[in-house]
Design an enzyme around this catalytic site. Structure first.
Site, PDB file in Angstrom:
ATOM      1  N   GLU A 129       1.801  -5.124  -9.782  1.00 21.10           N
ATOM      2  CA  GLU A 129       3.406  -5.062 -10.294  1.00 21.10           C
ATOM      3  C   GLU A 129       3.624  -5.002 -11.835  1.00 21.10           C
ATOM      4  O   GLU A 129       3.036  -5.753 -12.638  1.00 21.10           O
ATOM      5  CB  GLU A 129       4.193  -6.117  -9.727  1.00 21.10           C
ATOM      6  CG  GLU A 129       5.623  -6.043  -9.667  1.00 21.10           C
ATOM      7  CD  GLU A 129       6.374  -7.176  -9.269  1.00 21.10           C
ATOM      8  OE1 GLU A 129       5.851  -8.116  -8.261  1.00 21.10           O
ATOM      9  OE2 GLU A 129       7.713  -7.236  -9.568  1.00 21.10           O
ATOM     10  N   LYS A 141       1.420 -14.877 -13.326  1.00 21.32           N
ATOM     11  CA  LYS A 141       2.060 -13.971 -14.432  1.00 21.32           C
ATOM     12  C   LYS A 141       3.406 -14.882 -14.614  1.00 21.32           C
ATOM     13  O   LYS A 141       3.850 -14.816 -15.703  1.00 21.32           O
ATOM     14  CB  LYS A 141       2.476 -12.639 -13.586  1.00 21.32           C
ATOM     15  CG  LYS A 141       1.321 -11.668 -13.969  1.00 21.32           C
ATOM     16  CD  LYS A 141       1.669 -10.226 -13.664  1.00 21.32           C
ATOM     17  CE  LYS A 141       1.932 -10.034 -11.950  1.00 21.32           C
ATOM     18  NZ  LYS A 141       1.958  -8.684 -11.523  1.00 21.32           N
ATOM     19  N   ARG A 172      -7.920 -15.790  -3.572  1.00 21.92           N
ATOM     20  CA  ARG A 172      -7.591 -15.512  -5.093  1.00 21.92           C
ATOM     21  C   ARG A 172      -8.836 -16.362  -5.874  1.00 21.92           C
ATOM     22  O   ARG A 172      -9.163 -17.313  -5.528  1.00 21.92           O
ATOM     23  CB  ARG A 172      -6.084 -15.996  -5.352  1.00 21.92           C
ATOM     24  CG  ARG A 172      -5.019 -16.011  -4.610  1.00 21.92           C
ATOM     25  CD  ARG A 172      -3.885 -16.947  -5.189  1.00 21.92           C
ATOM     26  NE  ARG A 172      -3.500 -16.423  -6.483  1.00 21.92           N
ATOM     27  CZ  ARG A 172      -2.734 -15.484  -6.908  1.00 21.92           C
ATOM     28  NH1 ARG A 172      -2.331 -14.748  -5.998  1.00 21.92           N
ATOM     29  NH2 ARG A 172      -2.195 -15.286  -8.116  1.00 21.92           N
TER      30      ARG A 172
HETATM   31  P1  ATP Z   1       0.655 -13.353  -9.993  1.00 20.72           P
HETATM   32  O1  ATP Z   1       0.533 -14.369  -9.130  1.00 20.72           O
HETATM   33  O2  ATP Z   1      -0.338 -13.494 -11.206  1.00 20.72           O
HETATM   34  O3  ATP Z   1       2.058 -12.906 -10.296  1.00 20.72           O
HETATM   35  P2  ATP Z   1       0.693 -10.974  -8.295  1.00 20.72           P
HETATM   36  O4  ATP Z   1      -0.194 -11.081  -6.925  1.00 20.72           O
HETATM   37  O5  ATP Z   1       2.100 -11.124  -7.892  1.00 20.72           O
HETATM   38  O6  ATP Z   1      -0.104 -12.183  -9.309  1.00 20.72           O
HETATM   39  P3  ATP Z   1       0.391  -8.381  -8.694  1.00 20.72           P
HETATM   40  O7  ATP Z   1       0.582  -7.385 -10.025  1.00 20.72           O
HETATM   41  O8  ATP Z   1       1.025  -8.094  -7.625  1.00 20.72           O
HETATM   42  O9  ATP Z   1       0.415  -9.772  -8.965  1.00 20.72           O
HETATM   43  O10 ATP Z   1      -1.202  -8.271  -8.152  1.00 20.72           O
HETATM   44  C1  ATP Z   1      -2.057  -7.224  -7.962  1.00 20.72           C
HETATM   45  C2  ATP Z   1      -3.139  -7.265  -7.426  1.00 20.72           C
HETATM   46  O11 ATP Z   1      -4.048  -8.274  -7.873  1.00 20.72           O
HETATM   47  C3  ATP Z   1      -2.899  -7.895  -6.029  1.00 20.72           C
HETATM   48  O12 ATP Z   1      -3.537  -7.103  -4.863  1.00 20.72           O
HETATM   49  C4  ATP Z   1      -3.211  -9.093  -6.089  1.00 20.72           C
HETATM   50  O13 ATP Z   1      -3.577  -9.544  -4.770  1.00 20.72           O
HETATM   51  C5  ATP Z   1      -4.361  -9.168  -6.997  1.00 20.72           C
HETATM   52  N1  ATP Z   1      -4.600 -10.666  -7.788  1.00 20.72           N
HETATM   53  C6  ATP Z   1      -3.506 -11.303  -8.289  1.00 20.72           C
HETATM   54  N2  ATP Z   1      -3.869 -12.454  -8.662  1.00 20.72           N
HETATM   55  C7  ATP Z   1      -5.062 -12.488  -8.402  1.00 20.72           C
HETATM   56  C8  ATP Z   1      -6.242 -13.641  -8.196  1.00 20.72           C
HETATM   57  N3  ATP Z   1      -5.895 -14.772  -8.870  1.00 20.72           N
HETATM   58  N4  ATP Z   1      -7.141 -13.545  -7.709  1.00 20.72           N
HETATM   59  C9  ATP Z   1      -7.655 -12.261  -7.105  1.00 20.72           C
HETATM   60  N5  ATP Z   1      -6.566 -11.286  -6.916  1.00 20.72           N
HETATM   61  C10 ATP Z   1      -5.563 -11.370  -7.357  1.00 20.72           C
HETATM   62 MG    MG Z   2       2.151  -9.426  -6.283  1.00 24.16          MG
END
Ligand code: ATP
Ligand code: MG
Length: 557
Positions: free
Chosen positions: A36, A271, A261
């Site tokens: 995102e 984020k 994760r």
């Molecule tokens: P955050 O919790 O940091 O906001 P998010 O999942 O909302 O992370 P996205 O931009 O939606 O952020 O993530 C893009 C991809 O990265 C998704 O497929 C998500 O599952 C993966 N991802 C995000 N954080 C992690 C993590 N700590 N470990 C492994 N994969 C991750």
């Molecule tokens: Mg997300």
């Protein structure tokens, strides 16, 4: 462990290998990385990127980059560009096309109409709070919305008017009609569309209704003919909904698989929290070298190869665990040890005068660029009567087993001579101004047999270049700041130390930002973008001490 060592395939690779062998996907492997664009990528994303792109490469498939840009208010072009740059820097390529969920808005809208026509979606007039209240809890079933049984024609009419902008934000939603008594809360008539009269960074004011993640995500996977949609464990409970939409629409159906994760000690990888660190000025920006973002780690000097190696060592599983920051630093050291040229730099300078060395004479001595790699050759370092050494390398009153310089003691100057300390000059306040030595001409570059216990680094005073060096410690003092709601209380107030009066070898003149070195005996350093030809600035990437390496050695016996 090493890069080349055989590792058993993780559970995802096992599934993909089995399904490829059975012909389930006609031999195709398509994954996607779906960020995102509401922040910069961090080390957790790196794990997901390495998994998705790595898997596709291993099976001769492809990995799409798809921006999950369904939330107009939090997303910005700046993030899109930064994310692309970071993925490229990490060493991955998503091909000609960049995908955006927003490119599918019309398709998603048509699919929503299809579900309304099939009696599987309805327009609801409940507010967000009411929807929450009607949803029930894990202990209690939810209640049907009074609008759940609207006629199809009414739903079609209202949905069209939602799109046309007739209703205010938050006054209506489109919901999937599934099961208000489902034990899975995600299946209790989840919201598919909400009204948000906000400009979108790509579609402008074309839309005032936006699809929710669960609707957009699976259907985008389907459009792109993704085979394996890999996401983190929080989405396990969303999988029934992922499957429900695809089945209800009767379209191509990828397989969602969840993995744990990455959590890293002494840091936060959310984020939302990283954004707070930036907006509240706790760090200087998304690319502050203390940040666990890819741009921060790049600025700090972490090589992308080390981050990929780290992701591989961490592996892929289903159980949550906390990975030690020391493991990441170990990967960085291992990589830099092989590749970074050695130079001499003095961080806290103390003057040494070699009283029996002729004034005005300069010798050029040979120094090895990297003892790990003979091909990196040698360079000349200038030696003269006045040198800088590190304050730590001199003690007027040395403790036992102090093998560096002290009155009457001898030490080898790296690549140069053995010197003996003959005196100390103090100022009025009794502080050391400089240290007096004599040198032994017979010991040039180790030519004599004579051995001394200590070797220290130095820089010729008249040749030294001034530099600023920034030393970093962990951004958080606690290994698990996330465990405390008040996570900001754990911020390390001393995570940055600036040393403004450092001296480096003249060989470093004009070093480009991003260039990495080992400063002998002090660590690995990287030229910061703040650097200019007249003002060199270095970030300490990582110190030389390697706690992880010691743990690993001990474990191997
Ligand atoms: P955050 O919790 O940091 O906001 P998010 O999942 O909302 O992370 P996205 O931009 O939606 O952020 O993530 C893009 C991809 O990265 C998704 O497929 C998500 O599952 C993966 N991802 C995000 N954080 C992690 C993590 N700590 N470990 C492994 N994969 C991750
Ligand atoms: Mg997300």
């Amino acid at each position: 462990m090493s890069n080349t060592e055989f590792r058993a395939p993780d559970f995802i690779r096992t599934i993909v290998a089995e399904e490829t062998a059975s012909g389930k996907w006609g031999g195709r492997v398509v994954t996607r990385f779906p960020p995102e664009p509401n922040g910069y990528l961090h080390i957790g994303h790196a794990k997901s990127i390495c998994l998705n792109f790595g898997l596709a490469a291993e099976f001769g498939g492809k990995c799409n980059l798809r921006f999950d840009d369904t939330n107009p208010t939090k997303e910005e072009i700046e993030y899109v560009e930064a994310i692309k740059a970071d993925i490229r820097w990490l060493g991955f390529d998503w091909g000609e096309t960049t995908f955006y969920a927003s490119d599918y808005f019309e398709r998603l809208y048509q699919w929503a109409i299809q579900l309304i026509q099939a009696g599987k979606a309805y327009v609801d007039d409940l507010s967000a709070d009411e929807i929450r209240e009607y949803r029930g809890t894990l202990m209690e079933p939810g209640r049907d919305s009074p609008h759940r049984n609207r006629a199809v024609a009414d739903n079609l009419d209202l949905f069209a008017r939602m799109r046309a902008g007739e209703f205010a934000d938050g006054t209506r939603t489109l919901r999937a009609k599934i099961d208000m008594a489902s034990p899975n809360l995600n299946l209790r008539d989840p919201v598919m569309y909400r009204i948000r009269k906000a400009s979108h960074h790509r579609t402008g004011d074309q839309w005032c209704i936006y699809p929710m993640y669960d609707l957009a995500h699976g259907q985008s996977d389907s459009i792109e003919k993704v085979t394996h949609s890999l996401c983190t464990m929080e989405y396990e409970d969303h999988r029934p909904l992922y499957d429900w939409f695809l089945d209800a629409l009767g379209i191509y159906h990828p397989r969602q698989i969840e993995f744990a994760r990455l959590n890293l000690s002494h840091t936060v990888v959310s984020k939302r929290k990283l954004l707070q660190l930036v907006t509240e000025g706790i760090v200087a920006g998304w690319d502050d070298p203390r940040m666990p973002t890819l741009s921060g780690m790049r600025r700090r000097g972490y090589p992308p190869e080390a981050i990929r190696d780290f992701a591989e060592r961490v592996g892929v599983g289903k159980t949550q665990n906390l990975i030690e920051l020391a493991l990441l630093e170990h990967c960085v050291r291992e990589d830099l040890n092989r590749r970074a040229p050695r130079v001499m730099a003095v961080l806290r300078p103390l003057k040494v005068v070699i009283e029996n060395y002729p004034e005005g004479t300069v010798e050029e001595l040979d120094a090895v660029n990297n003892p790990e790699d003979a091909a990196m050759g040698t360079r000349k370092v200038q030696f003269s009567r006045e040198l800088w050494i590190d304050q730590d390398d001199f003690r007027e009153d040395p403790p036992k087993k102090y093998f560096r310089l002290s009155p009457g003691a001898e030490v080898r100057l790296r690549y140069a001579y053995i010197v003996k300390c003959t005196g100390v000059v103090h100022n009025d306040r009794g502080e050391v101004v400089d240290v007096r030595c004599t040198y032994d001409p017979a010991t040039r570059c180790g030519s004599a047999d004579r051995k001394v216990k200590g070797t220290i680094h130095w820089v010729s005073a008249r040749h030294a270049l001034p530099a600023e060096v920034r030393l970093y410690d962990t951004l958080f003092l606690s290994p698990k700041p996330d465990e405390d709601e008040n996570w900001k209380a754990h911020v390390n107030p001393n995570s940055l130390e600036r040393l403004a009066t450092c001296c480096v070898e003249p060989a470093l003149a004009g070093a480009a930002p991003g260039t990495r070195y080992q400063f002998e005996r002090t660590g690995y350093f990287c030229v910061d973008p703040d650097s200019s030809p007249g003002h060199l600035v270095f970030n300490r990437t990582v110190s030389l001490r390697d706690t992880w390496g010691k743990i690993e050695k001990a474990e191997q016996g």
